[in-house]
Design a protein around this motif. Sequence first.
Motif, PDB file in Angstrom:
ATOM      1  N   LEU A  42       0.838  -1.204   0.000  1.00 44.17           N
ATOM      2  CA  LEU A  42       0.000   0.000   0.000  1.00 44.17           C
ATOM      3  C   LEU A  42       0.869   1.249   0.000  1.00 44.17           C
ATOM      4  N   THR A  99       2.375   1.778  -3.347  1.00 44.79           N
ATOM      5  CA  THR A  99       1.363   2.257  -4.289  1.00 44.79           C
ATOM      6  C   THR A  99       1.137   3.747  -4.108  1.00 44.79           C
ATOM      7  N   GLN A 100       1.046   4.169  -2.839  1.00 50.16           N
ATOM      8  CA  GLN A 100       0.809   5.587  -2.564  1.00 50.16           C
ATOM      9  C   GLN A 100       1.970   6.445  -3.043  1.00 50.16           C
ATOM     10  N   THR A 133       1.939   6.619  -6.837  1.00 48.88           N
ATOM     11  CA  THR A 133       0.850   7.477  -7.303  1.00 48.88           C
ATOM     12  C   THR A 133       1.234   8.951  -7.205  1.00 48.88           C
ATOM     13  N   ILE A 134       1.821   9.317  -6.079  1.00 51.50           N
ATOM     14  CA  ILE A 134       2.211  10.723  -5.872  1.00 51.50           C
ATOM     15  C   ILE A 134       3.354  11.109  -6.812  1.00 51.50           C
ATOM     16  N   LYS A 143       4.042   9.818  -9.696  1.00 54.36           N
ATOM     17  CA  LYS A 143       3.517   9.861 -11.057  1.00 54.36           C
ATOM     18  C   LYS A 143       2.868  11.220 -11.339  1.00 54.36           C
ATOM     19  N   GLU A 144       2.100  11.712 -10.366  1.00 54.87           N
ATOM     20  CA  GLU A 144       1.416  12.999 -10.543  1.00 54.87           C
ATOM     21  C   GLU A 144       2.439  14.130 -10.675  1.00 54.87           C
ATOM     22  N   LEU A 193      -5.100  12.372  -8.510  1.00 53.01           N
ATOM     23  CA  LEU A 193      -4.108  11.319  -8.276  1.00 53.01           C
ATOM     24  C   LEU A 193      -4.794  10.002  -8.597  1.00 53.01           C
ATOM     25  N   THR A 194      -4.278   9.272  -9.580  1.00 51.08           N
ATOM     26  CA  THR A 194      -4.929   8.014  -9.935  1.00 51.08           C
ATOM     27  C   THR A 194      -4.148   6.827  -9.383  1.00 51.08           C
ATOM     28  N   MET A 195      -4.794   6.074  -8.485  1.00 47.99           N
ATOM     29  CA  MET A 195      -4.162   4.875  -7.942  1.00 47.99           C
ATOM     30  C   MET A 195      -4.196   3.785  -9.018  1.00 47.99           C
ATOM     31  N   PRO A 196      -3.128   2.998  -9.130  1.00 49.55           N
ATOM     32  CA  PRO A 196      -3.080   1.987 -10.186  1.00 49.55           C
ATOM     33  C   PRO A 196      -4.096   0.860 -10.000  1.00 49.55           C
ATOM     34  N   TYR A 197      -4.578   0.653  -8.783  1.00 50.84           N
ATOM     35  CA  TYR A 197      -5.633  -0.336  -8.530  1.00 50.84           C
ATOM     36  C   TYR A 197      -6.422   0.160  -7.320  1.00 50.84           C
ATOM     37  N   VAL A 254      -7.376   0.642  -3.813  1.00 55.25           N
ATOM     38  CA  VAL A 254      -6.731   0.373  -2.525  1.00 55.25           C
ATOM     39  C   VAL A 254      -7.711   0.487  -1.360  1.00 55.25           C
ATOM     40  N   GLY A 272      -6.791   3.630   2.321  1.00 64.18           N
ATOM     41  CA  GLY A 272      -5.529   3.787   1.602  1.00 64.18           C
ATOM     42  C   GLY A 272      -5.559   4.991   0.678  1.00 64.18           C
ATOM     43  N   GLY A 273      -6.727   5.236   0.055  1.00 63.09           N
ATOM     44  CA  GLY A 273      -6.877   6.389  -0.823  1.00 63.09           C
ATOM     45  C   GLY A 273      -6.806   7.689  -0.044  1.00 63.09           C
TER      46      GLY A 273
END
Lengths: 115, 234
Positions: free
Chosen positions: A95, A98-99, A102-103, A105-106, B55-59, B61, B65-66
């Motif tokens: 997790l 992933t976070q 995501t950040i 990438k933006e 912000l786009t999460m890849p899957y 969560v 988590g978001g």
Amino acid sequence: MSIYVLSVVIAALFLLSILELVRRQKLKEQYSLLWILFSLILLIISFNVSLVERIAEWLGVKYAPAVLFLFGLLFCFAIILHLTIVITRLSSQVLRLTQEVTIMKEREDLHGQND
Amino acid sequence: MRTLVIIPAYNEEGSIASVIEDIHRNAPSVDIIVINDGSSDHTEEIATQAGARVLTMPYNVGIGGGMQTGYIYAQRMGYDIAVQMDADGQHPAAELPKLIELAGKYDLVIGSRYVEATDYRSPVLRRTGILFFSALVSLVTRQRFTDTTSGFRAAGRKVIDLYADYYPIDYPEVESIVYLKRKGCSITEVRAEMHERKAGRSSITPLKSVYYMIKVTLAVLMSALRFNRTAVSK
């Protein structure tokens, strides 16, 4: 071939497979320890069946093989518990990754627009 | 005071644009970040067109988590206040200035439907659940709360840091209050009007609500037993 020889062979093969998995780095040392312990106990019991009978007598268990089932089951519980602990840690790590991704990438998209 | 509104959204293409426009109208100075939690619809495009950063999460969560992604973002970008709002239009942006103003005085401000009577009417079962959790949290934290399941909240820097560090994964609202009280934060509730959802439907089915009750109760009790240790090992 008697069941005693067979169980010794199985226990030895089991121990060897665990060690081989570690050697090939298919199994991490930290996760192999419980399995090595288990296969060593299996080997000892196979060599010395009267050990189980003595333990059964000592615990007051009338049917000696029940002791085997009991400890086998307890071991399974222990290893499953260990696995769920590992999964919990892994899922928090995934997790967080992933976070972070995501950040990042933006921010990358933002810089891309500025250039 | 730089303020960020965090809107987690999972397949909310039907309502996200009006939520963003509502914020632009009522609180033009705030920045908006939509956490697109692995949506399979057009949430991302619609939110971007409406003028929000996404912000786009890849899957997917999950809500916790978001939301935490939003708090981590707020922390990195140095925001003073982070407000969390639902993407379904439940939370009217007209209440934003009130929450933001109070966030200067308290670490966390919760918009409550029940602190005094509002026009909001909820079904009996949901109301019972809300009462139960309010009683549980009030007991554990020794502070009276009326709406612990409200997801309409404004957080100051201290809470932004704490939530970036730890935030419950699913059904986070109730436990996250207990967590903050344990860390010595000041929390207040303020009367906030809320609407019925505009589009989509509640994610909570009967079976899930049983899981919800048990999981959240356990989480609250465990959180209270953690005293001041960090909840998650890093």
